[in-house]
Write an enzyme that holds these catalytic residues in place. Structure first.
Site, PDB file in Angstrom:
ATOM      1  N   ALA A  22       0.836  -1.206   0.000  1.00 35.81           N
ATOM      2  CA  ALA A  22       0.000   0.000   0.000  1.00 35.81           C
ATOM      3  C   ALA A  22       0.870   1.254   0.000  1.00 35.81           C
ATOM      4  O   ALA A  22       2.042   1.220   0.381  1.00 35.81           O
ATOM      5  CB  ALA A  22      -0.884  -0.015   1.233  1.00 35.81           C
ATOM      6  N   GLY A  53      -0.301  -5.444  -0.045  1.00 33.60           N
ATOM      7  CA  GLY A  53      -1.139  -5.346  -1.244  1.00 33.60           C
ATOM      8  C   GLY A  53      -0.489  -5.967  -2.465  1.00 33.60           C
ATOM      9  O   GLY A  53      -1.182  -6.381  -3.403  1.00 33.60           O
ATOM     10  N   GLU A  64      -1.240  -9.543  -2.175  1.00 35.36           N
ATOM     11  CA  GLU A  64      -2.683  -9.706  -2.387  1.00 35.36           C
ATOM     12  C   GLU A  64      -3.019  -9.698  -3.876  1.00 35.36           C
ATOM     13  O   GLU A  64      -3.889 -10.437  -4.330  1.00 35.36           O
ATOM     14  CB  GLU A  64      -3.449  -8.597  -1.657  1.00 35.36           C
ATOM     15  CG  GLU A  64      -3.371  -8.773  -0.146  1.00 35.36           C
ATOM     16  CD  GLU A  64      -4.099  -7.690   0.607  1.00 35.36           C
ATOM     17  OE1 GLU A  64      -3.721  -6.510   0.449  1.00 35.36           O
ATOM     18  OE2 GLU A  64      -5.053  -8.012   1.332  1.00 35.36           O
ATOM     19  N   GLU A 112       1.147  -6.332   7.283  1.00 31.11           N
ATOM     20  CA  GLU A 112       0.375  -5.160   7.724  1.00 31.11           C
ATOM     21  C   GLU A 112       0.274  -5.031   9.239  1.00 31.11           C
ATOM     22  O   GLU A 112       0.269  -3.929   9.787  1.00 31.11           O
ATOM     23  CB  GLU A 112      -1.042  -5.207   7.129  1.00 31.11           C
ATOM     24  CG  GLU A 112      -1.134  -4.911   5.647  1.00 31.11           C
ATOM     25  CD  GLU A 112      -0.876  -6.117   4.759  1.00 31.11           C
ATOM     26  OE1 GLU A 112      -0.373  -7.157   5.249  1.00 31.11           O
ATOM     27  OE2 GLU A 112      -1.171  -6.020   3.558  1.00 31.11           O
TER      28      GLU A 112
END
Ligand code: NAI
Length: 711
Positions: free
Chosen positions: A65, A111, A114, A136
């Site tokens: 992110a 992310g 992901e 995270e």
């Protein structure tokens, strides 16, 4: 310039290459996600495309992110929408009707992973530097791009929980063994060839969770085996977090609740828990300190500018005891040649054996080859001969904490080393300026204060003597980074920064005991506050006799300057427990605790008689407040006195140096979060009740009236 390159080859395989030109790494900023969405639309709208490969044009695949963006969000709706948008993108990708392969040329975290999990297949280059994981939690967040739903559906709930709760980062082979990655490749060409071959061979690929017959590997949240996991996991997590880290709770909830509903509902549940964390105080504290401030330190915020970077090739270590042996180990670990000197060959050999011991354990666990261990050990030369110090770029002294001995070894070393070499002392209490008096070149004299155990503790406190030059500081700073530790820079003063503030925590525990608070309540409050160990147990570890010794020395030093030491109320207790009760701490197996040979340590039964319980037992919240306020206030005084010069060094030094509650973001951020005016008000109330040590630092009162905070 677009952050995405899109091309289609003769076989109809499209490749999307992520390459965010404006940043050193790919991150999930709008400049990347917007063109990425357009590229997916091209695939969706072009029936001739048979498959899609996603890779990156940078060294890493995708770092995760855009933390700047996440940090700025204060509205949970915005966080929810952001997570939902990214998820929608990933959902389009995995449902585009063509096989999608992640070609992982490097690190994919958060992310980034992901995105890879939303691909049907994952091939990675087997690069030892590459890392894969969902870290995270370390910033108080959770994977908000479907990670908490895809990973359990891929490898099973039980297997997925731990890596997410700990933020584990996998090396490529580990990720493959865990079932996160399907295939490894030796280089980029092989990776792309394998990705393409798989896409061509699997035209009808769908995600397991989009198959009507999908079942969670190992069972969903209602499965009896998994129910057992959820019966235990929250209490295990709480035993570690003491409830201070909402991210752990939210991850568990996401996985549990997501495990009883369909995939799309599960993803929405995740977005809600994500939004809750994004706006939480804990995540703001952790991101502010452990991301922004730590990055600033790593980039050299406290390193003088305009001085060329240096590396140490040959290091001298004086004293092969606990600290010297550890310093030799961490230095040889990065390839530095080390001369390890002690007063007898036996002591020097023992210091080297410390490294051999650590390395043997790695070899046993197959985490190191015997050849690599031998090469490592070859770098360390144990000796009693100062002549071998010749050619050292840096010498670190870690002999007994005694001015005369330190002066002696300084002189002997300087007779041998080159005129440009740096000399450092690892003293824990003696002022650097005073020690530098034994040096013929005080400009090149500096303090490098390591923490024990050296191989585990991430911080080195660099101490400037009155004459230490910026060049010497730069050299010390570069060495600390060379051994992969974090440097903070402080000015010379009693206890420097970390020892001075740390002492307030253990002394507050002692004060509470003296006042008649229950020792178990004191210890529990320390843990609840987020400290790694209760104050009494910690005092035993660092040793009560050391506290006593420092107290006597400080009284003498004050007397020599014609001053009287402002006595801490708990000094009386330290004297009593060490001198009258003869309980010097853990080393002697007798302190606040007893340390039986065959059982776990337990609070000494004599405490009840020696320190009788007061009728009024304070609420836990007040115990916690006292332990935390006293540290934060002392840190603020260090900042005010210019002992420590930046907010980043103060916060990071507190977390990395003595374990100040990480979820609070460090000692100064603790004050920010409470609010400057509120902290001052509460401190004044505590001072009225418990003594002057709580009286707020002048800098805090000033900042409160000016409406400022620590930035
Ligand atoms: P230690 O007692 O384990 O080791 C000291 C070593 O120095 C011994 O091996 C001794 O034989 C050697 N030595 C003494 N005089 C010598 C001489 N004249 N020439 C050569 N070698 C000599 O002590 P430790 O704990 O390693 O501490 C060393 C220094 O590091 C002290 O200044 C201490 O204050 C400081 N320090 C200690 C920390 C700790 O947690 N123990 C933390 C940070 C700093």
């Amino acid at each position: 310039m677009s952050a995405i390159q899109y091309m289609v080859d003769a076989d109809g395989i499209a490749t999307i290459t992520l390459d965010l030109k404006t940043r050193p790494m790919n991150v999930l900023a709008a400049e990347l996600t917007a063109p990425f969405s357009e590229a997916i639309a091209k695939v969706e709208g072009d029936a001739s495309i048979k498959g899609l490969i996603i890779t990156s044009g940078k060294k890493e695949f995708l770092a995760g992110a855009d933390i700047d963006g996440v940090f700025a969000i204060t509205d949970p709706k915005l966080a929810f929408d952001l997570a939902e948008q990214y998820k929608a993108l990933l959902r389009r990708l995995e449902k585009c009707g063509r096989p999608v392969v992640a070609a992982l040329n490097g690190t994919a975290l958060g992310g980034g992973l992901e995105l890879a999990l939303a691909c049907h297949y994952r091939v990675a280059i087997d690069d030892p530097k590459a890392k894969f994981g969902l870290p995270e939690v370390k910033l108080g967040l959770l994977p908000g791009g479907g990670g908490t739903q895809r990973l359990p559906r891929l490898i099973g709930i039980q297997m997925a929980l731990q890596p997410m709760l700990e933020g584990k980062e996998f090396k490529p082979a580990e990720a493959k063994a865990a079932g996160i990655i399907h295939e490894l490749a030796k280089d980029r060409d092989e990776m792309l060839a394998k990705a393409k071959a798989w896409a061509l061979a699997n035209p009808k690929a769908i995600q397991p969770w989009d198959d009507k017959k999908f079942k969670f590997p190992g069972g969903d949240s209602k499965n009896p085996a998994v129910v057992q996991v959820f019966a235990i996991a929250p209490s295990m997590a709480h035993a570690k977090t003491q409830g201070n880290y909402p991210a752990a709770d939210n991850i568990l909830s996401c996985v549990y609740e997501g495990g009883v509903v369909d995939f799309d509902t599960a993803c929405r549940i995740e977005s809600r828990y994500f939004a809750d964390l994004v706006v939480s105080q804990a995540s703001k504290n952790m991101i502010g300190t452990l991301w922004f401030q730590l990055n600033a330190i790593n980039k050299g915020k406290s390193r003088p500018e305009g001085i060329a970077k240096s590396t140490v090739k040959k290091l001298g270590v004086l004293g092969a005891g606990m600290m010297g042996a550890g310093i030799a180990y961490v230095s040889a670990k990065v390839g530095i040649e080390v001369v390890l000197l002690d007063s007898t060959q036996e002591a020097a050999d023992k210091g080297k054996a410390y490294s051999a011991n650590l390395l043997d354990k790695l070899v046993k666990k197959h985490r190191m080859t015997a050849e690599a261990r031998d090469a490592f050990l070859k770098l360390i030369t144990p000796t009693t001969d100062y002549a071998l110090m010749a050619g050292c770029d840096l010498v670190i002294e870690a002999v007994f904490e005694d001015r005369t001995i330190k002066a002696d070894v300084t002189k002997k070393t300087e007779a041998v080393i080159s005129a440009t070499a740096t000399f450092a002392s690892n003293t824990s209490t003696l002022p650097i300026t005073g020690l530098a008096k034994a040096s013929a070149r005080p400009k090149q004299f500096i303090g490098l204060h390591f923490f024990s155990p050296v191989d585990k503790m991430p911080l080195v406190e660099i101490i400037l003597g009155a004459e230490t030059t910026p060049e010497t500081l730069a050299k010390g700073f570069d060495y600390v980074q060379q051994i992969k530790k974090t440097p903070i820079v402080v000015n010379d003063s009693r206890g420097f920064y970390t020892s001075r503030v740390f002492a307030t925590y253990i002394m507050e525990g002692a004060s509470l005991l003296l006042e008649g608070q229950h020792p178990r309540a004191i210890e529990m409050a320390g843990l609840k506050a987020g400290m790694p160990v209760g104050p009494l147990a910690l005092h035993d570890e660092v040793s009560l006799s050391l506290s006593h010794h420092i107290l006597e020395q400080t009284r003498k030093d004050f007397a020599a300057e014609g001053k009287t030491l402002p006595e801490h109320p708990a000094n009386a207790l330290i004297e009593k427990i060490v001198k009258t009760l003869n309980r010097p701490g853990k080393k002697a197996k007798a302190g606040f605790y007893d340390y039986p040979d065959t059982a776990e340590k337990h609070l000494w039964s004599g405490l009840a008689k020696e320190f009788p319980l007061a009728k009024a037992q304070l609420p836990q919240s007040e115990l916690i407040e006292r332990m935390m306020f006293v540290q934060a206030n002392e840190a603020a005084k260090c900042f005010e006195e210019n002992v420590v010069m930046t907010v980043a060094d103060t916060n990071i030094g507190s977390i990395f140096g003595w374990g100040f509650a990480p979820f609070q973001g460090g000692a100064l951020q603790f004050i920010n979060a409470i609010g400057m005016a509120e902290f001052v008000k509460r401190s004044e109330a505590l001072a009225a009740k418990y003594g002057a040590r709580f009286a707020p630092a002048a800098v805090l009162k000033k900042m409160a009236t000016e409406g400022r905070r620590f930035e």
